[in-house]
Design an enzyme around this catalytic site. Structure first.
Site, short mmCIF file in Angstrom:
data_model
loop_
_atom_site.label_atom_id
_atom_site.label_comp_id
_atom_site.label_asym_id
_atom_site.label_seq_id
_atom_site.Cartn_x
_atom_site.Cartn_y
_atom_site.Cartn_z
N ALA A 122 -45.32 -11.14 -19.01
CA ALA A 122 -44.42 -10.01 -19.20
C ALA A 122 -44.32 -9.07 -18.01
O ALA A 122 -43.58 -8.09 -18.05
CB ALA A 122 -44.86 -9.20 -20.43
N ASN A 188 -52.64 -8.72 -22.46
CA ASN A 188 -52.47 -9.86 -21.56
C ASN A 188 -52.02 -9.39 -20.18
O ASN A 188 -52.42 -9.95 -19.15
CB ASN A 188 -51.44 -10.84 -22.13
CG ASN A 188 -52.05 -11.77 -23.16
OD1 ASN A 188 -53.23 -12.12 -23.09
ND2 ASN A 188 -51.25 -12.18 -24.12
N HIS A 218 -44.21 -1.38 -17.93
CA HIS A 218 -45.41 -1.76 -17.20
C HIS A 218 -45.29 -1.27 -15.76
O HIS A 218 -44.30 -1.54 -15.09
CB HIS A 218 -45.58 -3.28 -17.20
CG HIS A 218 -45.51 -3.90 -18.56
ND1 HIS A 218 -46.51 -3.75 -19.49
CD2 HIS A 218 -44.55 -4.69 -19.14
CE1 HIS A 218 -46.18 -4.41 -20.59
NE2 HIS A 218 -45.01 -4.97 -20.40
#
Length: 266
Positions: A122, A188, A218
């Protein structure tokens, strides 16, 4: 031709199968699933994909196996797949924060001469981060900001009152290893950044619940001999499952496409 087996038949596996269905150079031949789930796997991935319930039933001529099912599947099947000499591709990178599990996977791969490929999933910028680590990194910070719904059912509920939040609240600050172990379904990305860069115990992590956003955000900040960079991504979910990152599924497809490409980047 690439012959591939998938672990799992959920949203990410379905996306991968849909994207590769018309590629003559790639064939998904098998899916590893739990006993009793064979019909569901056929329905999700197509009748041409053969369900199996045991690692020993995987074909010897597979190019590699792709884990689309999460930490539990990697823990259950990963060592045996690698021990068979089959390469394994995964986005369940957070499991490697468990040092015993990491050691098992590495030992299995070494004995059989196979490889475990950790995909970027991701988050982006991992090529630059990995390159920077070769010259030496002094600091890497990951900030993960998600909507309130993204933290339901996690350890964040023990720290902040999610449902009554009116502004962003930090509910975790620590290392990437601590984040991955405390938030196994959400970290993750933290583990991926750490494994690509400065390590699980040196990477700084801050996790935030933010009622004012709709997407997972992120941010990676890195400093070292190369200089400094900041990378930010706002991730869209897959249309069929708002808990699965679209970029995670796309990273799997790209890896498969690159394996057969005559010119490769990365």
């Amino acid at each position: 031709m690439l012959k591939i087996a998938l672990i799992g038949y959920g949203t990410i596996a379905g996306y991968v199968a849909d994207q590769l269905r018309d590629r003559s150079e790639v064939q998904i031949t098998q899916v590893l699933c739990r006993s009793g789930r064979e019909d569901a796997a056929r329905q999700a991935l197509g009748t041409a994909v053969i369900p199996v319930t045991d690692v020993q039933a995987l074909s010897d001529d597979l190019s590699f196996v792709v884990d689309c099912a999460g930490h539990g599947a990697l823990r259950q099947f990963g060592p045996d797949i690698l021990s068979r000499g089959l390469d394994l591709v995964t986005v369940s990178n957070g499991l490697l924060a468990d040092q015993n599990m990491k050691d098992q996977l590495e030992a299995s791969a070494r004995r059989a001469g196979s490889k475990l490929h950790l995909l970027s999933g991701a988050v982006g910028g991992m090529d630059a981060l990995a390159a920077a680590s070769a010259g030496g990194l002094t600091r890497v910070v990951y900030t993960g900001r998600k909507p309130v719904a993204g933290w339901r059912g996690t350890a964040a509920e023990d720290v902040v009152a999610l449902e009554s939040l009116t502004e962003a609240a930090v509910h975790f600050e620590g290392t990437a290893r601590e984040a991955a172990l405390r938030y196994p379904k959400n970290a993750n990305v933290a583990a991926t950044i750490a494994l690509a860069g400065i390590g699980l115990d040196q990477t700084e992590v801050k996790l935030i619940a933010d009622p004012g956003i709709q997407k997972n955000c992120h941010q990676v900040e890195a400093e070292g001999a190369f200089g400094r960079f900041t990378f930010t991504i706002e991730g869209e979910p897959l249309p069929k499952n708002d808990k699965s990152s679209a970029l995670t599924a796309m990273s799997v497809v790209r890896f498969i496409e690159q394996r057969e490409a005559p010119v490769q980047i990365g």
